[in-house]
Design an enzyme around this catalytic site. Structure first.
Site, PDB file in Angstrom:
ATOM      1  N   CYS A  67       0.084  80.210  -3.065  1.00  0.00           N
ATOM      2  CA  CYS A  67       0.118  78.835  -2.631  1.00  0.00           C
ATOM      3  C   CYS A  67      -0.529  78.256  -1.356  1.00  0.00           C
ATOM      4  O   CYS A  67      -0.087  78.652  -0.360  1.00  0.00           O
ATOM      5  CB  CYS A  67       1.754  78.611  -2.678  1.00  0.00           C
ATOM      6  SG  CYS A  67       2.065  76.889  -2.751  1.00  0.00           S
ATOM      7  N   GLU A 111      -6.001  72.352  -4.623  1.00  0.00           N
ATOM      8  CA  GLU A 111      -6.497  73.820  -5.083  1.00  0.00           C
ATOM      9  C   GLU A 111      -5.773  73.854  -6.685  1.00  0.00           C
ATOM     10  O   GLU A 111      -4.773  73.420  -6.884  1.00  0.00           O
ATOM     11  CB  GLU A 111      -5.770  74.879  -4.377  1.00  0.00           C
ATOM     12  CG  GLU A 111      -6.031  75.146  -3.034  1.00  0.00           C
ATOM     13  CD  GLU A 111      -5.165  76.314  -2.217  1.00  0.00           C
ATOM     14  OE1 GLU A 111      -5.765  76.410  -1.051  1.00  0.00           O
ATOM     15  OE2 GLU A 111      -4.422  76.918  -2.852  1.00  0.00           O
ATOM     16  N   GLY A 126       2.414  71.333  -3.963  1.00  0.00           N
ATOM     17  CA  GLY A 126       3.126  70.030  -4.108  1.00  0.00           C
ATOM     18  C   GLY A 126       4.347  70.370  -4.880  1.00  0.00           C
ATOM     19  O   GLY A 126       4.509  71.359  -5.556  1.00  0.00           O
ATOM     20  N   SER A 166      12.341  77.468  -8.954  1.00  0.00           N
ATOM     21  CA  SER A 166      12.028  78.276  -7.695  1.00  0.00           C
ATOM     22  C   SER A 166      13.393  78.437  -7.053  1.00  0.00           C
ATOM     23  O   SER A 166      14.099  77.593  -6.410  1.00  0.00           O
ATOM     24  CB  SER A 166      11.098  77.721  -6.708  1.00  0.00           C
ATOM     25  OG  SER A 166       9.881  77.544  -7.233  1.00  0.00           O
ATOM     26  N   LEU A 167      14.183  79.692  -7.276  1.00  0.00           N
ATOM     27  CA  LEU A 167      15.258  80.094  -6.748  1.00  0.00           C
ATOM     28  C   LEU A 167      15.354  80.623  -5.406  1.00  0.00           C
ATOM     29  O   LEU A 167      15.999  80.333  -4.486  1.00  0.00           O
ATOM     30  CB  LEU A 167      16.263  80.908  -7.870  1.00  0.00           C
ATOM     31  CG  LEU A 167      17.640  81.057  -7.557  1.00  0.00           C
ATOM     32  CD1 LEU A 167      18.462  79.792  -7.619  1.00  0.00           C
ATOM     33  CD2 LEU A 167      18.311  82.025  -8.573  1.00  0.00           C
ATOM     34  N   HIS A 168      14.916  81.941  -5.443  1.00  0.00           N
ATOM     35  CA  HIS A 168      14.568  82.663  -4.207  1.00  0.00           C
ATOM     36  C   HIS A 168      15.690  82.999  -3.689  1.00  0.00           C
ATOM     37  O   HIS A 168      15.468  83.804  -2.714  1.00  0.00           O
ATOM     38  CB  HIS A 168      13.594  81.954  -3.103  1.00  0.00           C
ATOM     39  CG  HIS A 168      12.266  81.330  -3.792  1.00  0.00           C
ATOM     40  ND1 HIS A 168      11.445  82.469  -4.501  1.00  0.00           N
ATOM     41  CD2 HIS A 168      11.768  80.321  -4.065  1.00  0.00           C
ATOM     42  CE1 HIS A 168      10.276  81.765  -4.914  1.00  0.00           C
ATOM     43  NE2 HIS A 168      10.199  80.580  -4.526  1.00  0.00           N
TER      44      HIS A 168
HETATM   45  N1  SAH Z   1       6.932  73.022  -5.400  1.00  0.00           N
HETATM   46  C1  SAH Z   1       7.120  73.826  -6.816  1.00  0.00           C
HETATM   47  C2  SAH Z   1       5.698  74.459  -7.178  1.00  0.00           C
HETATM   48  C3  SAH Z   1       5.013  74.931  -6.260  1.00  0.00           C
HETATM   49  S1  SAH Z   1       4.829  76.663  -5.768  1.00  0.00           S
HETATM   50  C4  SAH Z   1       8.188  75.036  -6.503  1.00  0.00           C
HETATM   51  O1  SAH Z   1       8.946  74.893  -5.531  1.00  0.00           O
HETATM   52  O2  SAH Z   1       8.381  75.496  -7.374  1.00  0.00           O
HETATM   53  C5  SAH Z   1       4.822  77.679  -7.091  1.00  0.00           C
HETATM   54  C6  SAH Z   1       5.797  79.038  -6.876  1.00  0.00           C
HETATM   55  O3  SAH Z   1       5.277  79.736  -5.799  1.00  0.00           O
HETATM   56  C7  SAH Z   1       6.975  78.708  -6.240  1.00  0.00           C
HETATM   57  O4  SAH Z   1       8.000  79.463  -6.948  1.00  0.00           O
HETATM   58  C8  SAH Z   1       6.901  78.906  -4.877  1.00  0.00           C
HETATM   59  O5  SAH Z   1       8.368  79.082  -4.287  1.00  0.00           O
HETATM   60  C9  SAH Z   1       6.093  79.848  -4.842  1.00  0.00           C
HETATM   61  N2  SAH Z   1       5.510  80.439  -3.677  1.00  0.00           N
HETATM   62  C10 SAH Z   1       5.226  79.645  -2.554  1.00  0.00           C
HETATM   63  N3  SAH Z   1       4.749  80.592  -1.747  1.00  0.00           N
HETATM   64  C11 SAH Z   1       4.734  81.710  -2.015  1.00  0.00           C
HETATM   65  C12 SAH Z   1       4.428  82.898  -1.412  1.00  0.00           C
HETATM   66  N4  SAH Z   1       3.667  83.044  -0.157  1.00  0.00           N
HETATM   67  N5  SAH Z   1       4.516  84.207  -2.124  1.00  0.00           N
HETATM   68  C13 SAH Z   1       5.034  84.118  -3.618  1.00  0.00           C
HETATM   69  N6  SAH Z   1       5.515  82.998  -4.132  1.00  0.00           N
HETATM   70  C14 SAH Z   1       5.100  81.741  -3.306  1.00  0.00           C
END
Ligand code: SAH
Length: 348
Positions: free
Chosen positions: A340, A99, A166, A221-223
């Protein structure tokens, strides 16, 4: 699909190094300046057939067509959001699909590109993580997503974020090569600061990235800043502890002088509690960073729910009060499965 005999396998011209292209032209008895003409057709103009390369002799075009391939993507699905964002599912020659998204504003057009088909990181809230890694993309394949969006909007691309499917740092070399082409005035000429890589936090690669000469932008991506929560949400980076991430990011900021972004998708009852907020403040306080609070996109069948907008506002207020820059990222294309991996998942 027919198995391909190696002798008939054509090499993608987008993934040829300058050296390889020069060698090929020499072998075909062509002057060296042809390489510049070919590169311009491939990288700037995004030619889809050798016949379009009208400043090359016809015989050379035919020879190239026999030996090389222009890659190229086929659009297999698209969705357009009310906010003007367009999301595409594009397929490469081997059938692999990924995508990409074009996100326009009044004066800018940003592309969200994928660096791998699928992903091996298994983040619990991510649609792509659920299906595993298919394969990494080549630099040419990453670049072609951007060309596809540019041609579809018929507009100049002003920025690219590697935030599609990815993990870019699990495909470091190809991602960097794509970024360099996007940055190159003979490629897309996009300023390095407008080229962003988002990683789930692969520490050795963050360190390596900090030593690259270009001023590319980094997002992590910390989360969660609580180890056990982050381990549960992002099992793929369990071995890189928050403590080590903290140190690596400090080094990154010292070395580059640039401000990294932390992405933080707010998940109700999981990482949006007062305790989580306190840990997040501690992690970010007195460091050079920006926190991007993201509305969790609904992934069908997911056990996670987004936090309320009030909770997001509380996070911004509290972070700001301890001197940490924080914003709520407005979610683009929420009406078109732009989270994503969702388009790919829906189309199976
Ligand atoms: N692999 C990389 C980049 C791809 S995802 C990474 O982890 O940073 C890009 C961003 O979208 C990342 O911050 C990821 O954690 C976030 N993401 C993935 N699924 C999501 C969702 N359902 N809602 C919000 N953000 C999401």
């Amino acid at each position: 699909m027919q198995p391909q005999d190696d002798s008939t396998k054509r090499q993608s011209i987008l993934d040829m190094s300058e050296h390889e292209l020069a060698d090929l032209l020499a072998e075909l008895g062509q002057p060296a300046f042809r390489a510049k003409q070919i590169r311009s057709w491939v990288w700037e103009k995004g030619a889809t057939s050798f016949d379009q390369m009208t400043n090359l002799p016809k015989s050379l075009r035919e020879q190239l067509a026999q030996r090389c391939d222009l890659g190229g993507v086929t659009e297999v699905a698209r969705q357009e959001s009310a906010d003007g964002s367009r999301k595409y599912l594009v397929r490469y020659g081997d059938g692999t699909a990924v995508e990409c998204v074009g996100m326009p504003t009044k004066s800018r057009l940003t592309v969200c590109a994928s660096t791998q088909a699928g992903c091996g990181m298994q983040c619990a809230f991510c649609a792509t993580g659920a299906s595993g890694l298919t394969r990494s993309l080549t630099a040419g394949e990453i670049y072609q997503q951007v060309l596809h969006v540019r041609d579809d909007f018929d507009a100049r691309i002003t920025g690219v974020v590697m935030m599609g499917q990815g993990e870019p740092f699990a495909n470091y070399e190809q991602t960097l090569a794509a970024l360099r082409r996007l940055n190159d005035p003979n490629g897309m000429g996009i300023g390095a600061r407008h080229l962003t890589v988002s990683t789930c936090g692969i520490i050795p690669m963050i360190t390596r990235f900090s030593k690259e000469p270009e001023q590319f932008t980094l997002a992590v991506s910390l989360h969660s800043a609580v180890q056990r929560t982050r381990d549960a949400l992002m099992p793929g980076v369990k071995r890189y502890s928050l403590l080590r991430l903290y140190d690596a990011m400090g080094e990154y900021a010292n070395r580059t002088g640039r401000r990294p972004t932390y992405e933080y998708a707010l998940i109700k009852g999981v990482n949006d509690t007062d305790e989580e907020l306190a840990y997040l403040c501690d992690f970010c306080r007195n460091t050079l960073c920006h926190v991007n609070l993201i509305q969790l996109n609904d992934v069908s069948g997911s056990r996670f729910q987004p936090s309320s907008p009030e909770r997001a506002n509380t996070f911004v207020r509290r972070l700001t009060s301890v001197g940490v820059e924080a914003t709520i990222r407005n979610s683009r294309g929420a009406d078109i499965d732009a989270a994503c991996g969702q388009l790919r998942q829906r189309l199976g």
